[in-house]
Design an enzyme around this catalytic site. Structure first.
Site, short mmCIF file in Angstrom:
data_model
loop_
_atom_site.label_atom_id
_atom_site.label_comp_id
_atom_site.label_asym_id
_atom_site.label_seq_id
_atom_site.Cartn_x
_atom_site.Cartn_y
_atom_site.Cartn_z
N HIS A 66 0.82 -1.20 0.00
CA HIS A 66 0.00 0.00 0.00
C HIS A 66 0.86 1.26 0.00
O HIS A 66 1.48 1.62 1.01
CB HIS A 66 -0.93 0.00 1.23
CG HIS A 66 -1.79 1.21 1.31
ND1 HIS A 66 -2.12 1.80 2.51
CD2 HIS A 66 -2.38 1.95 0.35
CE1 HIS A 66 -2.87 2.86 2.28
NE2 HIS A 66 -3.05 2.97 0.98
N ASN A 111 -4.44 4.20 7.76
CA ASN A 111 -5.82 4.62 7.50
C ASN A 111 -6.77 4.29 8.64
O ASN A 111 -7.82 4.92 8.78
CB ASN A 111 -6.32 4.02 6.19
CG ASN A 111 -5.83 4.81 4.99
OD1 ASN A 111 -5.52 5.99 5.10
ND2 ASN A 111 -5.77 4.17 3.85
#
Length: 295
Positions: free
Chosen positions: A145, A196
């Site tokens: 990511h 996140n």
């Protein structure tokens, strides 16, 4: 410009949008050959143009030379044919944040690459374990990511699904180190992973405070930049990320957890419905500020 290869010399990237273009640039700048798959030539041309424009900024700032720019662009090949991916050492998907779209594309790619070829996902919030479940040899699936903009942001999350082979995790950590000025963080496959899981509720809270009329968009950003020492204010960050991207990520985290912190604020849904997506189309919190806390 880094020239370290590790054992991934040719990378396939699925999707030539904002993130795909940035990731392709990072891999190419590290000396790797990159094959980018997208649906049509117009999207490929737009992706190449985005990489070139980003590199132009580096030339202006003296970070790279014109020769460096040409070399990086020369390592990136765009294609609309799945078959071209057959010889790559790994594949990284960076398409829309929709689990069914990602699963279908990865399943197609699995038919043309080797059975041991790593299948990686750049998802920001979806379950990597779920994406891996329907694929042949799911032990070769993991999350890698990157954050937006990929050439600038240093953190890269290496996401270990329940099926992921530990050797692959080690190889991906080495790969990230080889990309130059990138730092790998190995994380569990949880909604939002590490960054996140903390960032999504924070951004949602800021959107709600703006909607409540607590302060103007500019003042909220300045207060958090100066008061907390953040480099970028949250509303400016949202415009950069894309409000539609944030909506999909926070929806996915909320669906997976039923945690109210991830519930998308009403204003966020309204702005996306109205086509106010941030920098990508010039209408967002800071790119076109409403006169009050409503939209």
């Amino acid at each position: 410009m880094s020239e370290s290869h590790s054992d991934f010399r040719t990378i396939g990237v699925l999707g030539f949008g904002v993130m795909g273009a940035g990731i392709a640039q990072v891999f190419a700048a590290s000396g790797r050959e990159v094959v980018v798959l997208d649906t049509d030539q117009d999207r490929i041309d737009a992706g190449i143009a985005a990489v070139a424009a980003f590199l132009d900024g580096g030339v202006v700032r003296g970070k790279i030379t014109e020769d460096d720019k040409a070399t990086i662009l020369g390592r990136i090949t765009g294609t609309t044919s799945l078959a071209v991916l057959s010889g790559v050492d790994a594949v990284l998907e960076s398409v829309t944040e929709n689990a069914e779209v990602k699963k279908a594309l990865l399943a197609q790619v699995a038919t043309v690459v080797g059975e041991q070829t790593p299948l990686l996902t750049n998802t920001s919030a979806l379950s990597v374990t779920d994406l891996a479940a329907g694929l042949p040899n799911p032990s070769r699936v993991a999350g890698l990511h990157f954050f937006n903009p990929a050439p600038v942001m240093q953190t890269v999350e290496v996401v270990r699904a329940l099926q992921t082979d530990e050797t692959l995790v080690d190889r991906l950590v080495d790969l990230v180190h080889a990309l130059g000025e990138k730092f790998p963080v190995v994380v569990k496959d949880r909604p939002g992973f590490l960054v996140n899981s903390l960032l999504l509720p924070y951004l949602n809270d800021v959107i709600q405070e703006f909607d409540d009329g607590l302060a103007t968009a500019e003042d909220i950003d300045v207060a958090l930049e100066l008061g907390l020492g953040y480099k970028t204010g949250p509303l400016k960050m949202l415009d950069t990320i894309g409000l539609d991207v944030h909506l999909r990520a926070t929806e996915a985290a909320y669906e997976a957890t039923a945690d109210a912190r991830y519930a998308p604020p009403p204003l966020l849904r309204q702005m996306v419905t109205a086509g106010r997506l941030g920098n990508k189309n010039g209408h967002g919190f800071r790119t076109e500020q409403p006169t009050d806390g409503s939209n």
